[in-house]
Design an enzyme around this catalytic site. Structure first.
Site, PDB file in Angstrom:
ATOM      1  CB  CYS A  95      -1.826 -10.535 -19.772  1.00  0.00           C
ATOM      2  SG  CYS A  95      -2.258 -11.692 -18.446  1.00  0.00           S
TER       3      CYS A  95
ATOM      4  CB  CYS B  53      -8.573 -10.463 -15.455  1.00  0.00           C
ATOM      5  SG  CYS B  53      -7.531 -11.924 -15.225  1.00  0.00           S
TER       6      CYS B  53
ATOM      7  CB  CYS C 183       2.985   7.365  -2.441  1.00  0.00           C
ATOM      8  SG  CYS C 183       1.870   8.571  -3.187  1.00  0.00           S
TER       9      CYS C 183
ATOM     10  CB  CYS D 154       2.527   5.249  -8.875  1.00  0.00           C
ATOM     11  SG  CYS D 154       1.405   4.038  -8.135  1.00  0.00           S
ATOM     12  CG  ASP D 155       1.796  -0.516 -10.212  1.00  0.00           C
ATOM     13  OD1 ASP D 155       1.495   0.169  -9.221  1.00  0.00           O
ATOM     14  OD2 ASP D 155       1.491  -1.715 -10.323  1.00  0.00           O
TER      15      ASP D 155
ATOM     16  CB  CYS E 130      -8.790  12.061   5.903  1.00  0.00           C
ATOM     17  SG  CYS E 130      -9.710  11.232   4.591  1.00  0.00           S
TER      18      CYS E 130
ATOM     19  CB  CYS F 281     -10.507   9.813  10.361  1.00  0.00           C
ATOM     20  SG  CYS F 281     -11.122   8.125  10.415  1.00  0.00           S
TER      21      CYS F 281
END
Length: 428
Positions: free
Chosen positions: A28, A32, A293, A308-309, A350, A353
């Site tokens: 990049c 950041c 996922c 996954c990224d 959860c 919930c």
């Protein structure tokens, strides 16, 4: 990213797959403070060429199209900063995709920091119908706090130049705004900035990064990697720029209260679209708020495929496109339990919930908090998510009623300001 972003529900075998491509790896031109991907350089040999070769590119395009069971194949190009590759790389992308047009509907999205965009880039993006996600956090003092170049200079002016070029060339785009700790304290200022900039599509992404604990440091040393690359930190201590949970909820509420009174149907805040979609009972279009996922994968510049990224760690590598079958690697991801664990590992808090349908426990990468009872696996932003989803329920109920009556959700603005009288003509 999108008007939509990465990942679907992933709950059924007939659903599609989604692969985020990193054709320039972690390379990049910006530095950041909160970027979680720059450290991935440590996974590759020193001096590595972070550029996807033509052989890997061709294999990826063909195998992804062939493996996609749905009629639409969405290519998402991220980084690092993918525009470092130059326009000609993406001309080659379009050329390699061309033989498959007709068999599948092929779309392309490009996530960029916008600093390298020029007229040539924008003409190309417009001609080939690329959807562009541009990273912009808000007004100058907010954006430049963490988004600076390698010399420490703020990137605001360069990003705004890129945004104006996208608008000038009428390229379809949205803004992805990262919400760091200080950003969350200025919801209306951020929202009005985007409104004044004539941004119609925006999504707000919370910045959450953990500090590695001692165990993670030791594991990192054994792997020859920075501690944070291990991916198994157990502590809940976060970086100074990570957003506070309740402040993130307040940030979304502050923007929602202004949006729901003035801009429904004119400005599209994807976080709010996802909430309404969940309230209606539809599967989530984004992996963060999906029940499971495992179908939203990431391919690196060298062909390595990861589950996954957010899990580009050695232990989550599924194989390589040049030596392994893509369908087999996808099946490996699904059968490993990586995706189903998102649902099965939910803590009891959860499962009981009242806003579970909207939240679904959040991203597993950020489930490092504990419930008041001491149970592990609670999402770091639980308090913020709960505060936000509970606050907007009254508006979601009203918009759902409007939709059920064949009326646009934008009518909610009139309902808030006074009694909404629906005539027969309104339903036509």
């Amino acid at each position: 990213m999108s008007k939509g972003t990465c990942g679907g529900d992933g709950a059924g075998s007939g659903q599609g797959i989604h692969i985020v491509a990193k054709p320039v790896g972690p390379a990049c031109n910006l530095d950041c403070s909160y970027c979680f991907y720059l450290e991935k350089k440590a996974l590759f040999a020193e001096g590595a060429d972070f550029r996807m070769s033509d052989q890997v590119l061709a294999r990826f395009i063909e195998s992804y199209i062939e493996a996609q069971p749905t009629p639409v194949v969405e290519f998402v190009w991220q980084g690092g900063e993918p525009t470092l590759l130059g326009v000609d790389f993406f001309r080659r992308v379009v050329e390699l995709q061309r033989p498959f047009i007709g068999r599948k509907t092929i779309t392309n999205s490009l996530q960029t920091n916008g600093t390298l965009l020029d007229d040539e880039w924008c003409r190309f993006l417009k001609e080939h119908n690329f959807m562009v996600g541009i990273s912009l956090d808000g007004p100058r003092e907010i954006h430049d706090r963490y988004r600076h170049d390698r010399g420490g200079k703020g990137s605001f002016d360069a990003v705004m130049r890129g945004l104006r070029l996208l608008q000038k060339h009428r390229v379809e785009y949205n803004v992805m705004a990262s919400v760091a700790r200080e950003t969350a304290r200025h919801p209306r200022e951020v929202y009005r900035f985007f409104k004044d900039a004539k941004v119609e599509f925006v999504q707000f992404v919370p910045v959450i990064e953990r500090l590695p604990d001692a165990g993670a440091c030791q594991r990192g040393l054994r792997l020859g990697l920075p501690a944070a690359l291990d991916g198994k930190e157990q502590g809940a201590e976060v970086t100074p720029w990570s957003v506070n949970p309740e402040e993130y909820g307040d940030f979304l509420i502050g923007i929602y209260e202004e949006w729901v009174r003035n801009d429904v149907g004119r400005i599209f805040v994807m976080n709010f679209e996802w909430a309404l979609n969940a309230w209606i009972g539809n599967p989530s279009s984004v992996c963060v708020h999906s029940r499971r996922c495992g179908r939203a994968l990431a391919v690196e510049h060298n062909g390595d495929l990861f589950a996954c990224d957010h899990y580009v760690y050695p232990e989550y590598r599924l194989g390589n496109l040049m030596t392994d079958s893509l369908p087999a690697m996808i099946e490996k991801s699904l059968s490993s339990g990586f995706g189903t664990a998102k649902e099965s590992a939910l803590p009891g808090r959860c499962r009981e919930c009242e806003v579970l349908a909207a939240c679904q426990g959040g991203c597993p990468k950020q489930r490092f908090a504990r419930t008041p009872q001491g149970e592990a696996g609670l999402h770091y932003l639980c308090a913020g998510y709960g505060k936000f989803f509970r606050h907007i329920r009254k508006y979601l109920r009203a918009m759902t009623t409007l939709l059920e009556n064949g009326l646009p959700p934008a009518y909610v603005m009139q309902a808030i300001k006074g009694p909404l009288i629906i005539s027969k003509g309104d339903r036509s």
